[in-house]
Motif scaffolding. Sequence first.
Motif, PDB file in Angstrom:
ATOM      1  N   LYS A   1       0.848  -1.190   0.000  1.00 25.26           N
ATOM      2  CA  LYS A   1       0.000   0.000   0.000  1.00 25.26           C
ATOM      3  C   LYS A   1       0.880   1.235   0.000  1.00 25.26           C
ATOM      4  O   LYS A   1       1.949   1.257   0.592  1.00 25.26           O
ATOM      5  N   VAL A   2       0.401   2.267  -0.646  1.00 20.44           N
ATOM      6  CA  VAL A   2       1.109   3.541  -0.644  1.00 20.44           C
ATOM      7  C   VAL A   2       0.531   4.381   0.488  1.00 20.44           C
ATOM      8  O   VAL A   2      -0.680   4.605   0.549  1.00 20.44           O
ATOM      9  N   ASP A   3       1.387   4.834   1.375  1.00 16.89           N
ATOM     10  CA  ASP A   3       0.986   5.746   2.446  1.00 16.89           C
ATOM     11  C   ASP A   3       0.919   7.136   1.815  1.00 16.89           C
ATOM     12  O   ASP A   3       1.946   7.778   1.593  1.00 16.89           O
ATOM     13  N   LEU A   4      -0.286   7.595   1.521  1.00 14.71           N
ATOM     14  CA  LEU A   4      -0.458   8.837   0.765  1.00 14.71           C
ATOM     15  C   LEU A   4       0.030  10.058   1.524  1.00 14.71           C
ATOM     16  O   LEU A   4       0.595  10.975   0.930  1.00 14.71           O
ATOM     17  N   ALA A   5      -0.169  10.080   2.837  1.00 18.22           N
ATOM     18  CA  ALA A   5       0.322  11.220   3.632  1.00 18.22           C
ATOM     19  C   ALA A   5       1.848  11.279   3.601  1.00 18.22           C
ATOM     20  O   ALA A   5       2.436  12.353   3.459  1.00 18.22           O
ATOM     21  N   ASP A   6       2.484  10.124   3.706  1.00 18.73           N
ATOM     22  CA  ASP A   6       3.947  10.065   3.649  1.00 18.73           C
ATOM     23  C   ASP A   6       4.452  10.483   2.264  1.00 18.73           C
ATOM     24  O   ASP A   6       5.414  11.245   2.147  1.00 18.73           O
ATOM     25  N   LEU A   7       3.791  10.002   1.224  1.00 18.36           N
ATOM     26  CA  LEU A   7       4.181  10.367  -0.144  1.00 18.36           C
ATOM     27  C   LEU A   7       4.035  11.873  -0.353  1.00 18.36           C
ATOM     28  O   LEU A   7       4.923  12.519  -0.900  1.00 18.36           O
ATOM     29  N   ARG A   8       2.933  12.443   0.082  1.00 17.17           N
ATOM     30  CA  ARG A   8       2.711  13.882  -0.068  1.00 17.17           C
ATOM     31  C   ARG A   8       3.809  14.670   0.636  1.00 17.17           C
ATOM     32  O   ARG A   8       4.355  15.630   0.089  1.00 17.17           O
TER      33      ARG A   8
END
Length: 164
Positions: A126-133
């Motif tokens: 899964k992609v951690d969207l908050a971390d990616l942002r």
Amino acid sequence: MQPLHVDGLDFIFPDAWQVSKYDEWSFYRNHFIKLCDGLKAVDVVALSPEKAAYLIEVKDYRHPQTEKPSSLADTIAMKVLHTLAVFLPAKLNASQDECSISQQLLKCKALHIVVHIEQSDRHIPKVDLADLRQKLKQRLRSVDPHPKIACMRNMVNLPWTVQP
């Protein structure tokens, strides 16, 4: 409305927009990419009538073969920077359509980075969207201090739609 098919998704932009599948540009594929190993490109460039440019990267994590999320921020940052590097040479040396879009992009009044990510509940990683942002904000702050991460369920107020 202008549909643009990218990685199994249909992006539908308003009629007044200029949009192009950038990673399929002849100038990028046949000339610029040969300058250096490892050059990358975003999937879509779009220009609104208000002269806001959007560099759009599409990732579909509904398929297990997609790139590992741990390197995603670095990969996207590289694609953005490599894409930006092409606009001036394309304005001068590309085909008429690609030259025209490059000219318009170089005149833009705003530049936005958008990552469109689709994920499945079944597939890992899964992609951690908050971390990616957060990582994209750090890496691309001089390009766009507020990159957007969107998906079909949450288009974060972007002026286009996406359908499967």
